[in-house]
Write a protein that holds these residues in place. Structure first.
Motif, PDB file in Angstrom:
ATOM      1  N   GLU A 163       0.835  -1.184   0.000  1.00  0.00           N
ATOM      2  CA  GLU A 163       0.000   0.000   0.000  1.00  0.00           C
ATOM      3  C   GLU A 163       0.873   1.238   0.000  1.00  0.00           C
ATOM      4  O   GLU A 163       2.080   1.159   0.023  1.00  0.00           O
ATOM      5  CB  GLU A 163      -0.887  -0.059   1.268  1.00  0.00           C
ATOM      6  CG  GLU A 163      -2.314   0.381   1.072  1.00  0.00           C
ATOM      7  CD  GLU A 163      -2.523   1.888   1.318  1.00  0.00           C
ATOM      8  OE1 GLU A 163      -1.559   2.618   1.530  1.00  0.00           O
ATOM      9  OE2 GLU A 163      -3.671   2.305   1.303  1.00  0.00           O
ATOM     10  N   SER A 164       0.216   2.424   0.030  1.00  0.00           N
ATOM     11  CA  SER A 164       0.984   3.658  -0.025  1.00  0.00           C
ATOM     12  C   SER A 164       1.719   3.947   1.270  1.00  0.00           C
ATOM     13  O   SER A 164       2.797   4.547   1.261  1.00  0.00           O
ATOM     14  CB  SER A 164       0.054   4.830  -0.362  1.00  0.00           C
ATOM     15  OG  SER A 164      -0.596   4.610  -1.587  1.00  0.00           O
ATOM     16  N   THR A 189       8.082   2.813   3.405  1.00  0.00           N
ATOM     17  CA  THR A 189       9.525   2.959   3.624  1.00  0.00           C
ATOM     18  C   THR A 189       9.996   2.527   5.000  1.00  0.00           C
ATOM     19  O   THR A 189      11.184   2.654   5.305  1.00  0.00           O
ATOM     20  CB  THR A 189       9.930   4.436   3.419  1.00  0.00           C
ATOM     21  OG1 THR A 189       9.191   5.250   4.327  1.00  0.00           O
ATOM     22  CG2 THR A 189       9.662   4.876   1.988  1.00  0.00           C
ATOM     23  N   CYS A 190       9.115   2.028   5.852  1.00  0.00           N
ATOM     24  CA  CYS A 190       9.516   1.647   7.206  1.00  0.00           C
ATOM     25  C   CYS A 190      10.646   0.631   7.152  1.00  0.00           C
ATOM     26  O   CYS A 190      10.575  -0.378   6.437  1.00  0.00           O
ATOM     27  CB  CYS A 190       8.321   1.072   7.967  1.00  0.00           C
ATOM     28  SG  CYS A 190       8.727   0.544   9.644  1.00  0.00           S
ATOM     29  N   ALA A 191      11.717   0.889   7.911  1.00  0.00           N
ATOM     30  CA  ALA A 191      12.862  -0.017   7.918  1.00  0.00           C
ATOM     31  C   ALA A 191      12.493  -1.390   8.463  1.00  0.00           C
ATOM     32  O   ALA A 191      13.138  -2.391   8.138  1.00  0.00           O
ATOM     33  CB  ALA A 191      13.993   0.591   8.751  1.00  0.00           C
ATOM     34  N   CYS A 192      11.438  -1.449   9.271  1.00  0.00           N
ATOM     35  CA  CYS A 192      11.025  -2.726   9.858  1.00  0.00           C
ATOM     36  C   CYS A 192      10.609  -3.733   8.794  1.00  0.00           C
ATOM     37  O   CYS A 192      10.695  -4.951   8.996  1.00  0.00           O
ATOM     38  CB  CYS A 192       9.887  -2.506  10.849  1.00  0.00           C
ATOM     39  SG  CYS A 192       8.411  -1.736  10.110  1.00  0.00           S
ATOM     40  N   LEU A 193      10.161  -3.252   7.635  1.00  0.00           N
ATOM     41  CA  LEU A 193       9.693  -4.139   6.578  1.00  0.00           C
ATOM     42  C   LEU A 193      10.839  -4.874   5.888  1.00  0.00           C
ATOM     43  O   LEU A 193      10.600  -5.749   5.056  1.00  0.00           O
ATOM     44  CB  LEU A 193       8.887  -3.343   5.544  1.00  0.00           C
ATOM     45  CG  LEU A 193       7.500  -2.887   6.024  1.00  0.00           C
ATOM     46  CD1 LEU A 193       6.936  -1.818   5.103  1.00  0.00           C
ATOM     47  CD2 LEU A 193       6.552  -4.071   6.116  1.00  0.00           C
ATOM     48  N   PHE A 203       8.408  -6.893  -0.742  1.00  0.00           N
ATOM     49  CA  PHE A 203       9.391  -6.211  -1.566  1.00  0.00           C
ATOM     50  C   PHE A 203       8.952  -4.761  -1.713  1.00  0.00           C
ATOM     51  O   PHE A 203       7.805  -4.415  -1.449  1.00  0.00           O
ATOM     52  CB  PHE A 203       9.501  -6.855  -2.957  1.00  0.00           C
ATOM     53  CG  PHE A 203       9.976  -8.272  -2.937  1.00  0.00           C
ATOM     54  CD1 PHE A 203      11.301  -8.578  -3.193  1.00  0.00           C
ATOM     55  CD2 PHE A 203       9.098  -9.316  -2.663  1.00  0.00           C
ATOM     56  CE1 PHE A 203      11.744  -9.897  -3.181  1.00  0.00           C
ATOM     57  CE2 PHE A 203       9.536 -10.631  -2.642  1.00  0.00           C
ATOM     58  CZ  PHE A 203      10.860 -10.922  -2.898  1.00  0.00           C
ATOM     59  N   ARG A 204       9.870  -3.925  -2.175  1.00  0.00           N
ATOM     60  CA  ARG A 204       9.499  -2.537  -2.441  1.00  0.00           C
ATOM     61  C   ARG A 204      10.454  -1.933  -3.461  1.00  0.00           C
ATOM     62  O   ARG A 204      11.626  -2.330  -3.546  1.00  0.00           O
ATOM     63  CB  ARG A 204       9.488  -1.707  -1.156  1.00  0.00           C
ATOM     64  CG  ARG A 204      10.754  -1.773  -0.328  1.00  0.00           C
ATOM     65  CD  ARG A 204      10.579  -1.004   0.961  1.00  0.00           C
ATOM     66  NE  ARG A 204      11.539  -1.406   1.987  1.00  0.00           N
ATOM     67  CZ  ARG A 204      11.409  -1.104   3.272  1.00  0.00           C
ATOM     68  NH1 ARG A 204      10.375  -0.391   3.686  1.00  0.00           N
ATOM     69  NH2 ARG A 204      12.309  -1.503   4.159  1.00  0.00           N
ATOM     70  N   THR A 205       9.920  -0.982  -4.186  1.00  0.00           N
ATOM     71  CA  THR A 205      10.733  -0.274  -5.175  1.00  0.00           C
ATOM     72  C   THR A 205      11.192   1.079  -4.660  1.00  0.00           C
ATOM     73  O   THR A 205      11.894   1.808  -5.362  1.00  0.00           O
ATOM     74  CB  THR A 205       9.930  -0.078  -6.474  1.00  0.00           C
ATOM     75  OG1 THR A 205       8.670   0.537  -6.165  1.00  0.00           O
ATOM     76  CG2 THR A 205       9.685  -1.411  -7.164  1.00  0.00           C
ATOM     77  N   ILE A 206      10.799   1.431  -3.462  1.00  0.00           N
ATOM     78  CA  ILE A 206      11.217   2.674  -2.826  1.00  0.00           C
ATOM     79  C   ILE A 206      12.230   2.319  -1.741  1.00  0.00           C
ATOM     80  O   ILE A 206      12.110   1.277  -1.085  1.00  0.00           O
ATOM     81  CB  ILE A 206      10.004   3.421  -2.225  1.00  0.00           C
ATOM     82  CG1 ILE A 206      10.410   4.831  -1.779  1.00  0.00           C
ATOM     83  CG2 ILE A 206       9.380   2.647  -1.079  1.00  0.00           C
ATOM     84  CD1 ILE A 206       9.232   5.700  -1.361  1.00  0.00           C
ATOM     85  N   PRO A 207      13.280   3.117  -1.545  1.00  0.00           N
ATOM     86  CA  PRO A 207      14.302   2.766  -0.548  1.00  0.00           C
ATOM     87  C   PRO A 207      13.742   2.728   0.871  1.00  0.00           C
ATOM     88  O   PRO A 207      12.789   3.430   1.211  1.00  0.00           O
ATOM     89  CB  PRO A 207      15.347   3.872  -0.704  1.00  0.00           C
ATOM     90  CG  PRO A 207      15.114   4.444  -2.057  1.00  0.00           C
ATOM     91  CD  PRO A 207      13.650   4.320  -2.315  1.00  0.00           C
ATOM     92  N   ASN A 239       7.453   6.368  13.768  1.00  0.00           N
ATOM     93  CA  ASN A 239       8.202   5.883  14.924  1.00  0.00           C
ATOM     94  C   ASN A 239       9.427   5.071  14.511  1.00  0.00           C
ATOM     95  O   ASN A 239      10.522   5.260  15.044  1.00  0.00           O
ATOM     96  CB  ASN A 239       7.290   5.053  15.825  1.00  0.00           C
ATOM     97  CG  ASN A 239       6.193   5.883  16.461  1.00  0.00           C
ATOM     98  OD1 ASN A 239       6.380   7.065  16.758  1.00  0.00           O
ATOM     99  ND2 ASN A 239       5.027   5.291  16.672  1.00  0.00           N
ATOM    100  N   ASN A 240       9.229   4.164  13.574  1.00  0.00           N
ATOM    101  CA  ASN A 240      10.367   3.360  13.125  1.00  0.00           C
ATOM    102  C   ASN A 240      11.374   4.203  12.357  1.00  0.00           C
ATOM    103  O   ASN A 240      12.587   4.024  12.507  1.00  0.00           O
ATOM    104  CB  ASN A 240       9.885   2.199  12.248  1.00  0.00           C
ATOM    105  CG  ASN A 240       9.198   1.110  13.052  1.00  0.00           C
ATOM    106  OD1 ASN A 240       9.831   0.322  13.754  1.00  0.00           O
ATOM    107  ND2 ASN A 240       7.884   1.083  12.970  1.00  0.00           N
ATOM    108  N   GLY A 241      10.871   5.108  11.523  1.00  0.00           N
ATOM    109  CA  GLY A 241      11.781   5.969  10.781  1.00  0.00           C
ATOM    110  C   GLY A 241      12.598   6.858  11.693  1.00  0.00           C
ATOM    111  O   GLY A 241      13.802   7.033  11.500  1.00  0.00           O
ATOM    112  N   MET A 242      11.955   7.420  12.719  1.00  0.00           N
ATOM    113  CA  MET A 242      12.676   8.289  13.643  1.00  0.00           C
ATOM    114  C   MET A 242      13.683   7.496  14.456  1.00  0.00           C
ATOM    115  O   MET A 242      14.790   7.982  14.745  1.00  0.00           O
ATOM    116  CB  MET A 242      11.688   9.004  14.564  1.00  0.00           C
ATOM    117  CG  MET A 242      12.345  10.022  15.487  1.00  0.00           C
ATOM    118  SD  MET A 242      13.294  11.292  14.579  1.00  0.00           S
ATOM    119  CE  MET A 242      11.960  12.200  13.803  1.00  0.00           C
ATOM    120  N   ALA A 243      13.323   6.258  14.825  1.00  0.00           N
ATOM    121  CA  ALA A 243      14.271   5.423  15.567  1.00  0.00           C
ATOM    122  C   ALA A 243      15.533   5.176  14.736  1.00  0.00           C
ATOM    123  O   ALA A 243      16.651   5.236  15.253  1.00  0.00           O
ATOM    124  CB  ALA A 243      13.619   4.097  15.946  1.00  0.00           C
ATOM    125  N   SER A 244      15.348   4.933  13.447  1.00  0.00           N
ATOM    126  CA  SER A 244      16.504   4.724  12.565  1.00  0.00           C
ATOM    127  C   SER A 244      17.339   5.996  12.451  1.00  0.00           C
ATOM    128  O   SER A 244      18.573   5.956  12.482  1.00  0.00           O
ATOM    129  CB  SER A 244      16.041   4.280  11.178  1.00  0.00           C
ATOM    130  OG  SER A 244      15.336   3.056  11.239  1.00  0.00           O
TER     131      SER A 244
END
Length: 843
Positions: A163-164, A189-193, A203-207, A239-244
């Protein structure tokens, strides 16, 4: 045959129903924390209901777009994105159907593939696109519909795009992951994924945000912003993005003053508190809204909002900088988006809604009737704008990645069994497992954009660095100012930051950098970025973080930021003190030579003969050596000069004192010899006098020889007397040897002084003892005061004291012993007679 097929279909439906029941409680959106649930209204929007249970499965919603095909690709997008808007809310109300373009890009890519003769030739792809309405619950519902299959018997989607957002993508992955159905997200984009243990089919095509977090930390570090604030969305993504990011910032030495979170459904008081924290903070850089004008802040945005068109309305964020997905060009996309005939629009409820909303017309009541004059070519909306193709290209690449995986799967003949109508349940999992394997292997380029996945299902991370700048009209526009490629190791941001570097970069630090000559001392109880600047100790320099001492032979400059070689100091012939001492030394030697010349010329005169001319000449010679030996103390010490200066001084002075001692003894013997019947002079004649001088001098030579053999003097660098300069001096080697030499000289001087005192009352005209007494009194006084002065004098002044003692005692001897005689010879020749010399005063 039919019974078996029916059994398998029921079994699959039953399994999914059990799975759905399990997920019903897990995915009820926890925006309301009480016993209330999240209800999906008939129109697909979300509303909070505190008095009803969580209704997740409701009536099945039809897909927004659907076309049959040999293989079907599912899609879940937030086509409708509607949020409640209240006064002073930080979240603006997006336009309905603002993400319609993304779903249309998916349709465009599939139709483009269906026309291709190289990719999946003879195979027709279908699609089923669902609208999640920006709701986790609706997204999960759509995932259940896709995993239940399109055909009552078997056929399911080969993969799901979407999803988006990260939070709904996580929920979808939990639904379709157990079946190994591949999921390719274009915007999560969550790093947890990237954790394949939890999300094996994702999978994802966005970093991943992990790459973005590192890039943001490097960006902050590049501009010297070590004291920042952080604001995030209170969601999985935020939350995950900020933790990273915080982890990456810590590794870069960046300190975070505060880290606040809020969500669009939070009450006004919560958002007000976050705004107050931002305004009252000392950090001038904020990673990641304010409704009131705030103090000047440099905003750094993630790709989630730095390119969002609604965020550009916040003019106080002008100058914001952040990383964004690269702009792309998809040939033929604009023509496809504008190719909306009345037939296509009427056939799709979503396109009908878009058309009526875009042109404010309707075929029925409430609005003016569409009359056919509407021209989509002239429409200005996010749907028709292809100047900022970013996330759209991620969808485009996701579709092509899935198509390549299917193509490779067919080429390997692993899908031949799909031609049958009767399949066993286990083949479903085999199919999807093979799809996952093929997706991991895809490696191709489309329209110049490379597509591949690493072991975590992530693509190569590349970003544009964009900056919010005001246009001439006053509106905020996005300007690309740089690029970032995570595949390039040790990337230097300054290498590709262009326009922004020319701006005046704001300063955001807890404490200004310590000035030169000081170092950081952390403030107790505060961050490592908050410190006091304390001057470096003497002899140390600072490198802006800590002080460290200079090497032994170096000393800090005035700014205490560089070590320079210490000044080397010694008594040289170039300085005033050295010149004066050298002049007195040469002058004394010349005086001794002149005196010897006078004595030699008048060697037959009574006064010269009466004073033992042989001892007088030997004494003058030794005094000349005494004056000259002081020159060896001037200049840079060397191995030979150090050994010469002390031994020459010791031997010449003993020779000098020995001569004076013999002269004193001769005076006493001569007086005794004048007494009737005395024969004492034959026991101390010239041979005995010479032997006495040689014997006393030989003892000193022996002492010096032992000293030089055992532990001779040597040149050394004195680093302790003065910290800021080096004293070149001669170390004694053996202190015992040095003091033995001085002690022997002192012993002879005392003995000579005693004898001279005893002889001081002899008849005046003949008596030389009183002059010797004065000379030895001066000699002893000089060397007695020399000892404390020598020990306490620092550096080169130690050498100067020693030279002064040599010169003073030498001048005392020559003046007291020879000056009266020279005066008589030169100025009172009438007294230079035998009668006058031999005349005695009779008491």
């Amino acid at each position: 045959m039919e019974i078996s097929t029916l059994f398998i279909g029921l079994r699959l439906a039953l399994g999914l129903f059990e799975l759905n029941s399990a997920f019903a409680l897990n995915f009820c959106w926890d925006g309301v924390k009480q016993s209330a649930g999240c209800v999906v209204r008939a129109d697909g929007f979300i509303t909070d209901a505190s008095s009803v249970k969580c209704e997740l499965l409701g009536t099945a919603r039809p897909p927004a777009f659907s076309v049959d095909g040999d293989y079907v690709i599912g899609g879940v997008f937030s086509i409708h994105y509607n949020t409640q808007t209240v006064k002073h809310n930080y979240t603006a109300r997006p336009e309905p159907l603002q993400l319609l373009k993304i779903s249309r890009v998916m349709v465009f890519a599939i139709e483009e593939i269906n026309k291709s003769t190289k990719l999946l030739p003879g195979i027709r792809l279908g699609y089923q696109i669902h609208d999640s309405c920006a709701s986790v619950t609706v997204a999960v519902h759509a995932a259940f519909q896709l995993s239940n299959g399109l055909d009552p018997v078997f056929y399911t989607v080969m993969a799901v795009v979407g999803e988006s957002g990260s939070t709904p993508s996580i929920s979808i992955s939990h639904v379709i992951g157990p079946f190994n159905i591949p999921q390719v997200s274009h915007s999560a984009t969550c790093a947890c994924l990237s954790d394949k243990r939890q999300y094996p089919s994702f999978f994802r095509t966005i970093p991943s945000d992990q790459f973005q977090a590192v890039a943001l930390a490097k960006l902050v570090k590049h501009f010297g912003w070590t004291w920042i604030g952080a604001v995030r969305s209170d969601s999985d993504y935020g939350n995950n993005g900020m933790a990273s990011f915080l982890d990456a910032a810590q590794k870069e030495g960046i300190c975070v003053e505060y880290s606040e979170s809020f969500y669009r459904t939070h009450p006004r008081s919560r958002i007000q508190r976050v705004a107050d924290v931002i305004r009252s903070s000392t950090a001038r850089v904020v990673v990641e809204l304010s409704r009131e004008p705030s103090p000047p802040r440099q905003w750094i945005g993630s790709e989630g909002w730095i390119t969002h068109p609604d965020m550009l309305r916040f003019t106080f964020c002008a100058g914001a900088i952040g990383f964004a997905i690269q702009k792309s060009v998809i040939p033929g996309l604009r023509d496809f988006l504008l190719d909306l005939s009345p037939t296509k629009v009427a056939a799709s409820p979503v396109l009908t809604e878009f058309w009526e909303d875009a042109f404010n017309c309707r075929l029925e009541q409430n609005k003016r009737v569409c009359n056919g004059s509407e021209d989509i070519q002239k429409l200005q909306s996010p749907y028709t704008d292809t100047s900022q193709v970013r996330s759209d290209n991620m969808v485009y690449k996701a579709i092509y990645a899935i198509a390549h995986a299917i193509h490779n799967l067919i080429s390997s003949r692993n899908l031949q069994f799909m031609k049958g109508n009767i399949l066993f349940f286990c083949t479903i999992f085999v199919l999807f497992s093979q799809m996952l394997t093929q997706l991991k292997k895809v490696n191709f380029s489309q329209n110049g954009y490379h597509v591949s996945f690493d072991a975590n299902g992530d693509p190569v991370a590349t970003y544009e660095l964009v900056n919010w700048q005001k246009s001439e009209s006053g509106s905020i526009v996005l300007v690309t100012v740089g690029y970032y490629d995570a595949s390039l190791k040790n990337t230097n941001l300054c290498h590709f930051i262009s326009m922004y570097c020319m701006w005046q970069v704001p300063v955001s630090v807890c404490t200004d950098s310590c000035p030169q000559g000081t170092h950081k001392v952390l403030q107790e109880g505060k961050s490592i970025c908050c410190y006091d600047c304390v001057p470096c100790p003497v002899g140390e320099i600072s490198n802006a973080t800590d002080c460290f001492p200079c090497p032994k032979e170096f000393w800090p400059n005035a700014n205490k930021d560089t070590c320079f070689p210490k000044l080397v100091e010694f008594l040289s012939f170039d300085e005033v003190l050295g010149i004066i001492l050298a002049a007195f030394s040469v002058g004394g030697a010349c005086l001794a030579i002149i005196t010897a010349s006078v004595f030699f010329r008048h060697r037959t005169s009574p006064i010269v003969r009466a004073n033992n001319s042989e001892l007088s000449f030997l004494l003058l010679f030794s005094l000349t050596l005494c004056f000259l030996c002081s020159l060896t103390f001037i200049g840079a010490p060397s191995e030979w000069s150090c050994m010469l200066r002390h031994t020459a001084f010791g031997i010449t002075f003993v020779l000098c004192i020995s001569c004076v001692l013999c002269k004193t003894i001769v005076v006493l013997m001569a007086f005794k010899a004048t007494l009737p019947g005395s024969n004492v002079m034959k026991w101390f004649g010239p041979p005995q006098q010479r032997m006495t001088v040689v014997s006393f001098t030989f003892i000193q030579v022996l002492i010096c020889t032992i000293w030089l053999v055992v532990s001779p003097p040597f040149p050394m660098k004195n680093l302790t007397t003065y910290k800021e300069r080096i004293i070149l001096e001669c170390a004694l080697g053996s202190a015992v040897g040095f003091w033995a030499v001085l002690g022997y000289i002192g012993l002879l001087a005392v003995f000579c002084f005693v004898l001279a005192v005893l002889a001081r009352k002899l008849p005046d005209n003949f008596n030389e003892a009183k002059f010797i007494t004065f000379s030895m009194l001066i000699f002893c006084a000089v060397w007695i005061t020399f000892i404390p002065a020598y020990v306490s004098s620092p550096g080169k002044f130690t050498v100067a004291v020693e030279i002064f003692a040599i010169l003073a005692s030498s001048f005392g001897l020559i003046l007291c012993i020879f000056a009266p005689k020279c005066f008589i010879i030169l100025f009172k020749p009438e007294k230079n007679t035998k009668k006058h010399v031999m005349n005695k005063t009779v008491s």
